[in-house]
Design a protein around this motif. Structure first.
Motif, PDB file in Angstrom:
ATOM      1  N   GLY A  25       4.052 -12.801  -3.426  1.00 29.61           N
ATOM      2  CA  GLY A  25       4.317 -11.453  -3.914  1.00 29.61           C
ATOM      3  C   GLY A  25       3.171 -10.888  -4.736  1.00 29.61           C
ATOM      4  N   VAL A  26       2.638 -11.692  -5.645  1.00 26.47           N
ATOM      5  CA  VAL A  26       1.506 -11.236  -6.458  1.00 26.47           C
ATOM      6  C   VAL A  26       0.276 -11.030  -5.570  1.00 26.47           C
ATOM      7  CG1 VAL A  26      -0.076 -11.900  -8.307  1.00 26.47           C
ATOM      8  CG2 VAL A  26       2.370 -12.228  -8.597  1.00 26.47           C
ATOM      9  N   GLY A  27       0.074 -11.916  -4.609  1.00 26.57           N
ATOM     10  CA  GLY A  27      -1.042 -11.736  -3.672  1.00 26.57           C
ATOM     11  C   GLY A  27      -0.924 -10.443  -2.888  1.00 26.57           C
ATOM     12  N   MET A  28       0.293 -10.127  -2.463  1.00 28.58           N
ATOM     13  CA  MET A  28       0.493  -8.873  -1.730  1.00 28.58           C
ATOM     14  C   MET A  28       0.268  -7.654  -2.634  1.00 28.58           C
ATOM     15  SD  MET A  28       3.710  -9.883   0.679  1.00 28.58           S
ATOM     16  CE  MET A  28       3.804  -8.315   1.501  1.00 28.58           C
ATOM     17  N   LEU A  29       0.624  -7.761  -3.904  1.00 33.97           N
ATOM     18  CA  LEU A  29       0.352  -6.664  -4.830  1.00 33.97           C
ATOM     19  C   LEU A  29      -1.150  -6.459  -5.003  1.00 33.97           C
ATOM     20  CD1 LEU A  29       3.066  -7.186  -7.564  1.00 33.97           C
ATOM     21  CD2 LEU A  29       2.788  -5.186  -6.107  1.00 33.97           C
ATOM     22  N   TYR A  30      -1.904  -7.556  -5.143  1.00 34.32           N
ATOM     23  CA  TYR A  30      -3.354  -7.433  -5.241  1.00 34.32           C
ATOM     24  C   TYR A  30      -3.942  -6.852  -3.952  1.00 34.32           C
ATOM     25  CZ  TYR A  30      -3.859  -9.851  -9.699  1.00 34.32           C
ATOM     26  OH  TYR A  30      -3.804 -10.195 -11.014  1.00 34.32           O
ATOM     27  N   LEU A  31      -3.421  -7.252  -2.824  1.00 28.87           N
ATOM     28  CA  LEU A  31      -3.875  -6.699  -1.544  1.00 28.87           C
ATOM     29  C   LEU A  31      -3.595  -5.204  -1.475  1.00 28.87           C
ATOM     30  CD1 LEU A  31      -5.069  -7.272   1.261  1.00 28.87           C
ATOM     31  CD2 LEU A  31      -2.739  -7.685   2.049  1.00 28.87           C
ATOM     32  N   TYR A  32      -2.415  -4.792  -1.920  1.00 27.19           N
ATOM     33  CA  TYR A  32      -2.076  -3.367  -1.938  1.00 27.19           C
ATOM     34  C   TYR A  32      -3.026  -2.607  -2.854  1.00 27.19           C
ATOM     35  CZ  TYR A  32       0.252   0.973  -3.033  1.00 27.19           C
ATOM     36  OH  TYR A  32       0.518   2.292  -3.243  1.00 27.19           O
ATOM     37  N   ILE A  33      -3.320  -3.176  -4.009  1.00 27.19           N
ATOM     38  CA  ILE A  33      -4.260  -2.523  -4.924  1.00 27.19           C
ATOM     39  C   ILE A  33      -5.627  -2.382  -4.269  1.00 27.19           C
ATOM     40  CG2 ILE A  33      -5.523  -2.826  -7.103  1.00 27.19           C
ATOM     41  CD1 ILE A  33      -2.927  -4.112  -8.221  1.00 27.19           C
ATOM     42  N   ALA A  34      -6.047  -3.395  -3.517  1.00 27.89           N
ATOM     43  CA  ALA A  34      -7.371  -3.361  -2.874  1.00 27.89           C
ATOM     44  C   ALA A  34      -7.459  -2.305  -1.781  1.00 27.89           C
ATOM     45  CB  ALA A  34      -7.704  -4.735  -2.300  1.00 27.89           C
ATOM     46  N   VAL A  35      -6.387  -2.090  -1.030  1.00 25.32           N
ATOM     47  CA  VAL A  35      -6.465  -1.170   0.111  1.00 25.32           C
ATOM     48  C   VAL A  35      -6.016   0.246  -0.212  1.00 25.32           C
ATOM     49  CG1 VAL A  35      -6.188  -3.038   1.777  1.00 25.32           C
ATOM     50  CG2 VAL A  35      -4.173  -1.773   1.009  1.00 25.32           C
ATOM     51  N   THR A  36      -5.512   0.481  -1.411  1.00 24.57           N
ATOM     52  CA  THR A  36      -5.057   1.827  -1.757  1.00 24.57           C
ATOM     53  C   THR A  36      -6.245   2.785  -1.903  1.00 24.57           C
ATOM     54  OG1 THR A  36      -3.576   3.050  -3.194  1.00 24.57           O
ATOM     55  CG2 THR A  36      -5.046   1.514  -4.251  1.00 24.57           C
ATOM     56  N   ASP A  37      -5.967   4.075  -1.849  1.00 26.92           N
ATOM     57  CA  ASP A  37      -7.023   5.085  -1.921  1.00 26.92           C
ATOM     58  C   ASP A  37      -7.364   5.485  -3.353  1.00 26.92           C
ATOM     59  OD1 ASP A  37      -7.282   5.192   0.817  1.00 26.92           O
ATOM     60  OD2 ASP A  37      -5.781   6.785   1.041  1.00 26.92           O
ATOM     61  N   ALA A  38      -6.919   4.743  -4.334  1.00 27.08           N
ATOM     62  CA  ALA A  38      -7.197   5.070  -5.729  1.00 27.08           C
ATOM     63  C   ALA A  38      -8.667   4.796  -6.057  1.00 27.08           C
ATOM     64  CB  ALA A  38      -6.299   4.248  -6.645  1.00 27.08           C
ATOM     65  N   SER A  39      -9.125   5.379  -7.146  1.00 22.98           N
ATOM     66  CA  SER A  39     -10.513   5.154  -7.570  1.00 22.98           C
ATOM     67  C   SER A  39     -10.675   3.723  -8.087  1.00 22.98           C
ATOM     68  CB  SER A  39     -10.883   6.152  -8.671  1.00 22.98           C
ATOM     69  OG  SER A  39     -10.096   5.919  -9.814  1.00 22.98           O
ATOM     70  N   THR A  40     -11.916   3.282  -8.157  1.00 24.66           N
ATOM     71  CA  THR A  40     -12.197   1.914  -8.591  1.00 24.66           C
ATOM     72  C   THR A  40     -11.698   1.644 -10.015  1.00 24.66           C
ATOM     73  OG1 THR A  40     -14.100   1.814  -7.111  1.00 24.66           O
ATOM     74  CG2 THR A  40     -14.016   0.188  -8.878  1.00 24.66           C
ATOM     75  N   PRO A  41     -11.923   2.550 -10.978  1.00 21.72           N
ATOM     76  CA  PRO A  41     -11.375   2.264 -12.321  1.00 21.72           C
ATOM     77  C   PRO A  41      -9.847   2.131 -12.327  1.00 21.72           C
ATOM     78  CG  PRO A  41     -13.015   3.996 -12.456  1.00 21.72           C
ATOM     79  CD  PRO A  41     -12.781   3.733 -11.005  1.00 21.72           C
ATOM     80  N   THR A  42      -9.165   2.904 -11.509  1.00 23.10           N
ATOM     81  CA  THR A  42      -7.712   2.803 -11.431  1.00 23.10           C
ATOM     82  C   THR A  42      -7.306   1.463 -10.833  1.00 23.10           C
ATOM     83  OG1 THR A  42      -7.543   5.192 -11.176  1.00 23.10           O
ATOM     84  CG2 THR A  42      -5.632   3.897 -10.541  1.00 23.10           C
ATOM     85  N   LYS A  43      -8.015   1.022  -9.808  1.00 32.29           N
ATOM     86  CA  LYS A  43      -7.719  -0.280  -9.201  1.00 32.29           C
ATOM     87  C   LYS A  43      -7.918  -1.410 -10.209  1.00 32.29           C
ATOM     88  CE  LYS A  43      -8.868   0.827  -4.418  1.00 32.29           C
ATOM     89  NZ  LYS A  43      -9.719   0.461  -3.277  1.00 32.29           N
ATOM     90  N   LEU A  45      -7.728  -1.162 -13.462  1.00 35.88           N
ATOM     91  CA  LEU A  45      -6.661  -1.053 -14.444  1.00 35.88           C
ATOM     92  C   LEU A  45      -5.365  -1.650 -13.904  1.00 35.88           C
ATOM     93  CD1 LEU A  45      -5.673   0.022 -17.188  1.00 35.88           C
ATOM     94  CD2 LEU A  45      -5.141   2.169 -16.021  1.00 35.88           C
ATOM     95  N   TRP A  46      -4.998  -1.331 -12.678  1.00 36.55           N
ATOM     96  CA  TRP A  46      -3.784  -1.881 -12.069  1.00 36.55           C
ATOM     97  C   TRP A  46      -3.852  -3.402 -11.982  1.00 36.55           C
ATOM     98  CZ3 TRP A  46      -3.102   1.809  -7.273  1.00 36.55           C
ATOM     99  CH2 TRP A  46      -2.656   3.055  -7.717  1.00 36.55           C
ATOM    100  N   SER A  47      -5.008  -3.915 -11.571  1.00 37.58           N
ATOM    101  CA  SER A  47      -5.174  -5.369 -11.458  1.00 37.58           C
ATOM    102  C   SER A  47      -5.053  -6.045 -12.823  1.00 37.58           C
ATOM    103  CB  SER A  47      -6.519  -5.709 -10.830  1.00 37.58           C
ATOM    104  OG  SER A  47      -6.605  -5.205  -9.528  1.00 37.58           O
ATOM    105  N   ALA A  48      -5.637  -5.421 -13.837  1.00 37.37           N
ATOM    106  CA  ALA A  48      -5.564  -5.990 -15.187  1.00 37.37           C
ATOM    107  C   ALA A  48      -4.129  -6.004 -15.691  1.00 37.37           C
ATOM    108  CB  ALA A  48      -6.450  -5.193 -16.134  1.00 37.37           C
ATOM    109  N   VAL A  49      -3.398  -4.918 -15.478  1.00 39.78           N
ATOM    110  CA  VAL A  49      -2.007  -4.859 -15.916  1.00 39.78           C
ATOM    111  C   VAL A  49      -1.170  -5.897 -15.175  1.00 39.78           C
ATOM    112  CG1 VAL A  49       0.062  -3.408 -15.911  1.00 39.78           C
ATOM    113  CG2 VAL A  49      -2.119  -2.466 -16.677  1.00 39.78           C
ATOM    114  N   LEU A  50      -1.390  -6.033 -13.876  1.00 41.01           N
ATOM    115  CA  LEU A  50      -0.652  -7.033 -13.101  1.00 41.01           C
ATOM    116  C   LEU A  50      -0.962  -8.434 -13.610  1.00 41.01           C
ATOM    117  CD1 LEU A  50       1.175  -7.774 -10.734  1.00 41.01           C
ATOM    118  CD2 LEU A  50      -0.833  -7.672  -9.259  1.00 41.01           C
ATOM    119  N   SER A  51      -2.222  -8.737 -13.874  1.00 43.98           N
ATOM    120  CA  SER A  51      -2.600 -10.059 -14.370  1.00 43.98           C
ATOM    121  C   SER A  51      -1.989 -10.335 -15.734  1.00 43.98           C
ATOM    122  CB  SER A  51      -4.124 -10.172 -14.459  1.00 43.98           C
ATOM    123  OG  SER A  51      -4.686 -10.067 -13.182  1.00 43.98           O
ATOM    124  N   LEU A  52      -2.026  -9.346 -16.619  1.00 44.02           N
ATOM    125  CA  LEU A  52      -1.425  -9.528 -17.940  1.00 44.02           C
ATOM    126  C   LEU A  52       0.084  -9.699 -17.838  1.00 44.02           C
ATOM    127  CD1 LEU A  52      -3.422  -6.982 -20.105  1.00 44.02           C
ATOM    128  CD2 LEU A  52      -3.435  -9.464 -20.304  1.00 44.02           C
TER     129      LEU A  52
END
Length: 81
Positions: A25-43, A45-52
């Protein structure tokens, strides 16, 4: 009546399966963050929040397990006396 060994084995299997689903599940969330159209700083931020979030969940689980072990050890000492 169910044997204690059977319950213990089922518990171990369920913990392993839960851990596997959590990792996937966490791997799929990281994959979703990687393929989304959001800007790099947003990605980032999302990855950091997920990791925390995952780290905090593991910290809470570790604390609960440690407290349960301490309680078990206290009860074992009381029974020996």
């Amino acid at each position: 009546m169910v044997e204690a060994g059977t319950v213990s084995e089922i518990s171990k299997v369920s913990i392993r399966i839960s851990a596997a689903f959590a990792v996937v599940g966490v791997g799929m969330l990281y994959l979703y963050i990687a393929v989304t159209d959001a800007s790099t700083p947003t990605k980032v931020l999302w990855s950091a929040v997920l990791s925390l979030g995952v780290a905090i969940i593991f910290l809470i689980a570790w604390t609960m397990a440690r407290d349960a072990l301490r309680t078990y050890e206290r009860e074992a000492k009381r029974k020996k006396r």
